[in-house]
Write an enzyme that holds these catalytic residues in place. Structure first.
Site, mmCIF file in Angstrom:
data_model
loop_
_atom_site.group_PDB
_atom_site.id
_atom_site.type_symbol
_atom_site.label_atom_id
_atom_site.label_comp_id
_atom_site.label_asym_id
_atom_site.label_seq_id
_atom_site.Cartn_x
_atom_site.Cartn_y
_atom_site.Cartn_z
ATOM 1 C CE LYS A 84 -4.558 -0.187 2.137
ATOM 2 N NZ LYS A 84 -5.275 -0.059 3.418
HETATM 3 O O1 G3P Z 1 -8.841 0.534 4.151
HETATM 4 C C1 G3P Z 1 -8.812 1.830 4.677
HETATM 5 C C2 G3P Z 1 -9.820 1.948 5.733
HETATM 6 O O2 G3P Z 1 -9.514 1.015 6.682
HETATM 7 C C3 G3P Z 1 -10.005 3.246 6.435
HETATM 8 O O3 G3P Z 1 -11.186 3.112 7.152
HETATM 9 O O4 G3P Z 1 -12.898 3.697 8.795
HETATM 10 O O5 G3P Z 1 -10.485 4.317 9.194
HETATM 11 O O6 G3P Z 1 -11.814 5.486 7.452
HETATM 12 P P1 G3P Z 1 -11.625 4.213 8.208
#
Ligand code: G3P
Length: 216
Positions: A84
């Site tokens: 990533k």
């Molecule tokens: O894959 C990226 C994701 O995990 C981010 O999620 O909920 O932290 O915005 P969030």
């Protein structure tokens, strides 16, 4: 649409795989930190051995040379690892070099159509629009996801779109309707996706009706 789990919890991943619906995993430094395991390599390797499909592992450094060096290390950890890399100018440079070496990149922290187009042109195998975080700032994350899916398809770019930052089951429905190749979902959302009150009520009723006969 394929489903990946957005978690670094090995038990959750194993459960998702046992159900036959989880074909990959995405992690990030926040998600890994939640597991309280500071050995990034050991945890990433364990995750990679828990699922046969792609596992995204994020670089923990900045700068082209440092990201390249770490990305190559991460790539050596497992056959199914995907690196990533953030959607920045430096990230594009790294993505371009890695993709020429045959190292798969998931361009993360993608918030705009332009970032997605550039990531695809640089050779990213995946781009990850962050649907929930776009909603958080008062924009329509699903609309952005739709634009990205449509435009990459229109120009026959082979990069797959991962709907990321998924917060609830309706995001999954909308991601599927938008044509996302993959939705990466937290474990609780995966469990919510299969739940329906009519199913629960139906099971209770079937069992109760059958018991009436057997008790006669
Ligand atoms: O894959 C990226 C994701 O995990 C981010 O999620 O909920 O932290 O915005 P969030």
């Amino acid at each position: 649409m394929r489903i990946f789990l957005d978690t670094a919890n090995v038990e959750q991943i194993r459960h998702g795989v046992r159900m036959g619906v989880v074909s990959g995993v995405t992690t990030n430094p926040t998600i890994n930190a939640k597991e309280g395991n500071a050995d990034y390599e050991a945890l990433s390797k364990e995750i990679c051995s828990s699922v046969s499909g792609p596992v995204s592992v994020e670089v923990l450094v900045e700068g082209v040379e440092s990201m390249l060096r770490q990305a190559r290390q991460i790539h050596s950890w497992a056959k199914n690892v995907v690196v990533k890399i953030p959607a920045t100018a430096e990230g594009l440079e790294v993505t371009s070099l890695l993709s020429k070496e045959g190292i798969k990149v998931n361009m993360t922290l993608c918030f705009s159509l332009n970032q997605a187009i550039l990531g695809a042109l640089a050779g990213a195998a995946y781009v990850s629009p962050f649907v929930g975080r776009l909603d958080d700032i008062g924009t329509d994350g699903i609309q952005r996801l739709k634009e990205i899916v449509e435009v990459l398809k229109c120009y026959q770019l082979r990069t797959e779109v991962i709907a990321a930052s998924i917060r609830h089951p309706m995001h999954c429905v909308a991601a599927a309707m938008a044509g996302a190749h993959i939705a990466t979902v937290p474990y609780n959302v995966l469990l919510q996706m299969i739940q329906h009150p009519m199913t629960t009520a139906g099971i209770s009723r079937f069992l109760a009706d059958w018991q009436k006969v057997t008790k006669k």
